[in-house]
Design an enzyme around this catalytic site. Structure first.
Site, mmCIF file in Angstrom:
data_model
loop_
_atom_site.group_PDB
_atom_site.id
_atom_site.type_symbol
_atom_site.label_atom_id
_atom_site.label_comp_id
_atom_site.label_asym_id
_atom_site.label_seq_id
_atom_site.Cartn_x
_atom_site.Cartn_y
_atom_site.Cartn_z
ATOM 1 N N HIS A 1 44.319 48.020 44.890
ATOM 2 C CA HIS A 1 45.174 48.312 45.893
ATOM 3 C C HIS A 1 45.542 49.835 46.120
ATOM 4 O O HIS A 1 46.057 50.537 45.122
ATOM 5 C CB HIS A 1 46.533 47.623 45.915
ATOM 6 C CG HIS A 1 46.754 46.240 45.628
ATOM 7 N ND1 HIS A 1 46.694 45.566 46.855
ATOM 8 C CD2 HIS A 1 46.386 45.374 44.740
ATOM 9 C CE1 HIS A 1 46.435 44.077 46.394
ATOM 10 N NE2 HIS A 1 46.384 44.319 44.992
ATOM 11 N N LEU A 2 44.827 50.377 47.159
ATOM 12 C CA LEU A 2 44.923 51.693 47.524
ATOM 13 C C LEU A 2 46.186 52.486 48.090
ATOM 14 O O LEU A 2 46.337 53.548 48.294
ATOM 15 C CB LEU A 2 43.368 52.301 48.136
ATOM 16 C CG LEU A 2 42.591 52.200 46.939
ATOM 17 C CD1 LEU A 2 40.945 52.299 47.838
ATOM 18 C CD2 LEU A 2 42.293 53.041 45.855
ATOM 19 N N ARG A 3 46.731 51.327 48.827
ATOM 20 C CA ARG A 3 47.770 51.618 49.459
ATOM 21 C C ARG A 3 47.840 52.644 50.829
ATOM 22 O O ARG A 3 48.935 52.845 51.457
ATOM 23 C CB ARG A 3 49.018 52.260 48.786
ATOM 24 C CG ARG A 3 49.279 51.452 47.379
ATOM 25 C CD ARG A 3 49.972 50.243 47.754
ATOM 26 N NE ARG A 3 50.652 49.544 46.649
ATOM 27 C CZ ARG A 3 50.157 48.225 46.340
ATOM 28 N NH1 ARG A 3 49.743 47.582 47.211
ATOM 29 N NH2 ARG A 3 50.956 47.696 45.348
ATOM 30 N N ASP B 1 45.219 38.891 49.735
ATOM 31 C CA ASP B 1 45.696 39.164 48.254
ATOM 32 C C ASP B 1 47.069 39.550 48.209
ATOM 33 O O ASP B 1 47.271 40.499 49.329
ATOM 34 C CB ASP B 1 44.923 39.913 47.382
ATOM 35 C CG ASP B 1 45.435 40.186 46.113
ATOM 36 O OD1 ASP B 1 45.461 39.111 45.257
ATOM 37 O OD2 ASP B 1 45.906 40.984 45.781
ATOM 38 N N ASN C 1 52.435 39.642 39.753
ATOM 39 C CA ASN C 1 51.938 38.368 40.365
ATOM 40 C C ASN C 1 50.550 38.427 40.291
ATOM 41 O O ASN C 1 49.674 39.010 40.944
ATOM 42 C CB ASN C 1 52.293 38.177 41.901
ATOM 43 C CG ASN C 1 53.625 37.529 41.944
ATOM 44 O OD1 ASN C 1 54.018 36.707 41.437
ATOM 45 N ND2 ASN C 1 54.237 37.715 43.342
ATOM 46 N N ASP D 1 43.282 44.700 39.650
ATOM 47 C CA ASP D 1 44.407 44.216 40.483
ATOM 48 C C ASP D 1 45.440 45.555 40.551
ATOM 49 O O ASP D 1 46.665 45.219 40.470
ATOM 50 C CB ASP D 1 45.267 42.980 40.030
ATOM 51 C CG ASP D 1 46.539 42.585 41.208
ATOM 52 O OD1 ASP D 1 46.392 43.385 42.228
ATOM 53 O OD2 ASP D 1 47.162 41.576 40.926
ATOM 54 N N HIS E 1 53.152 51.463 42.605
ATOM 55 C CA HIS E 1 54.441 51.235 43.433
ATOM 56 C C HIS E 1 55.151 52.294 43.003
ATOM 57 O O HIS E 1 55.250 52.861 41.802
ATOM 58 C CB HIS E 1 55.195 50.039 42.869
ATOM 59 C CG HIS E 1 54.677 48.635 43.413
ATOM 60 N ND1 HIS E 1 54.599 48.285 44.817
ATOM 61 C CD2 HIS E 1 53.997 47.568 42.695
ATOM 62 C CE1 HIS E 1 53.969 47.156 44.807
ATOM 63 N NE2 HIS E 1 53.547 46.647 43.771
HETATM 64 O O1 DOR Z 1 51.753 41.727 41.285
HETATM 65 C C1 DOR Z 1 50.986 42.043 42.402
HETATM 66 N N1 DOR Z 1 50.937 43.009 43.322
HETATM 67 N N2 DOR Z 1 50.162 40.991 42.719
HETATM 68 C C2 DOR Z 1 49.271 40.909 43.993
HETATM 69 O O2 DOR Z 1 48.399 40.193 44.064
HETATM 70 C C3 DOR Z 1 49.639 42.016 44.818
HETATM 71 C C4 DOR Z 1 50.017 43.291 44.186
HETATM 72 C C5 DOR Z 1 50.316 44.324 45.128
HETATM 73 O O3 DOR Z 1 49.954 44.499 46.051
HETATM 74 O O4 DOR Z 1 51.425 45.077 44.943
#
Ligand code: DOR
Length: 425
Positions: free
Chosen positions: A53-55, A143, A270, A297, A301
């Site tokens: 996830h590069l956001r 995802d 998750n 994954d 955040h």
């Molecule tokens: O914990 C998670 N965070 N699981 C995911 O599948 C998505 C990811 C996110 O984008 O933060």
């Protein structure tokens, strides 16, 4: 650049002459070439992450294409697959192209763009998969959310069958837990007073999806496998010849549910961290190939999204910089897996699943120069402050882990280096 004396995973000492982005014949290296003495180091094919996830666009406070791919290079990755849950969602060919072009200008490694399966990740209507595929997307995924609707999943897999694309599913039945579910359902969740996800929320979806893959002949990829039951379903499906592949994350290999007792929301993810018997099952499945690949994954955040009561905090943890460290410690140093198998699970196989032509190639003359030099014996406590990521939700902080990556060369360019012998230039 001439890299001398590195050992390959097969145990041979080899020189690599990197010229114009490819490996050339070392005998043709000019006398004044830049030299790197790699004696004592292991040369692995550049690692490939199927799940990053590069956001960017949308949450550049948490990560950007530049910072995320620098973290990738520090972790030994020469290619990452950028997940579609950006803001806005990567659900059109134009948005996918914007990421491709931004990456071409700013990234430290190759970025393969993952397109959304459904518009806005809403799970109601297929996105324009054809247009995104025409632009180069090979992997499609919602995802972060599960494609819960069976008919939509069938249609997506029919598209995959027709085009050779792969549908990467976040297998977590949203109807099998309430809105406050935030950890693995077990005695630990009950003791902590938290609502949990049963393991079956994952395996039930995987059981449905492998049957849809059989029905449609479309390629299914199961993201972040975390339960023993899912491993059983995968074994059954593979024995039947169903076109399914699967990945496991470093955190589901190493970290377990009791960590949640600290209340630290870094450990919220998750699918959730599971109990020991699940960890043992996914380790064994990775070793025997039931699980095909390791994928991070990597989910950065912002601190404000984690500084909340556990059920409300954003799920996800960092992974790129410690993925190799965890796999070495959990799988190789314990004798579960050898180095050639590690190269399969972290480079060759993920490149094949994601269909990235220049990655996961042999370290041989004429091949793209994607290589990572590692010192398997080097260890250090994990310090999140030295991370290239913009976020600090690192679940490994303070742990004494291998710290193996010495240099990452991506398409012939030095993307990360801490080898004292290589002078920039
Ligand atoms: O914990 C998670 N965070 N699981 C995911 O599948 C998505 C990811 C996110 O984008 O933060």
């Amino acid at each position: 650049m001439l890299i001398t004396g590195a050992r390959t995973v097969d145990g041979f000492a080899t020189d690599f002459y990197v010229r114009d982005g490819v490996f050339a014949d070392p005998l043709q290296a000019p006398p004044n070439v830049r030299r790197v003495d790699a004696a004592g180091l292991l040369a692995l094919p550049g690692l490939v992450d199927l799940h990053t996830h590069l956001r960017q666009p949308g949450r550049e406070d948490a990560e950007t294409i530049a910072t995320g791919t620098l973290a990738a290079a520090r972790g030994g990755f020469t290619c990452v697959h950028a997940m579609a849950n950006t803001t806005p969602v990567t659900d059109t060919a134009e948005r996918a192209e914007w990421i491709r072009q931004t990456a071409a200008a700013q990234a430290s490694c190759e970025v393969a763009v993952v397109g959304a399966v459904t518009k806005g990740l809403a799970g109601e209507e297929l996105a324009d998969l054809e247009a995104m595929a025409a632009g180069g997307a090979r992997v499609f995924s919602d995802d972060g959310r599960c494609v819960a609707d069976s008919l939509l999943m069938r249609r997506a897999l029919e598209f995959a069958a027709a085009t050779g694309a792969v549908i990467a599913q976040h297998s977590q039945d949203p109807r099998l837990a309430g809105p406050t579910a935030c950890c693995h359902e077990s005695h630990v969740s009950r003791e902590l007073g938290l609502d949990g996800w049963p393991a079956q929320a994952e395996s039930a979806i995987v059981a449905r999806d492998v049957q849809l893959a059989e029905l449609t002949s479309g390629r299914l990829h199961v993201c972040h496998v975390s339960t023993a039951e899912t491993v059983d379903v995968l074994r059954w499906a593979k024995a039947r010849g169903i076109p399914v592949t699967a990945e496991v994350t470093p955190h589901h290999l190493l970290l377990d549910t009791p960590l949640l007792a600290s209340g630290d929301t870094t450990y919220k993810v998750n699918p959730p961290l599971r109990t020991t018997e699940h960890l043992e099952a996914v380790r064994e499945a990775l070793a025997d190939g039931t699980i095909d690949a390791v994928a991070t994954d990597h989910a950065p955040h912002a601190a404000s999204d984690k500084a909340k009561p556990f059920p409300e905090a954003s799920p996800g943890m960092l992974g790129l910089e410690q993925a190799l460290s965890v796999v070495i410690d959990v799988m190789v140093n314990t004798g579960r897996m050898d180095w050639p198998t590690l190269a399969e699970r972290m480079s060759y196989t993920p490149a094949r699943i994601g269909r990235v032509a220049d990655q996961g190639r042999p370290l041989a003359i004429g091949e793209p120069a994607n290589v990572v030099l590692v010192d398997p014996a080097r260890r250090a406590p994990v310090d999140p402050q030295t991370s290239a990521s913009l976020s600090r939700n690192n679940p490994y902080r303070g742990l004494d882990l291998p710290d193996p990556v010495v240099m990452t060369v991506c398409a012939g360019r030095v993307a990360f280096n801490r080898h004292p012998g290589l002078v920039p230039g």
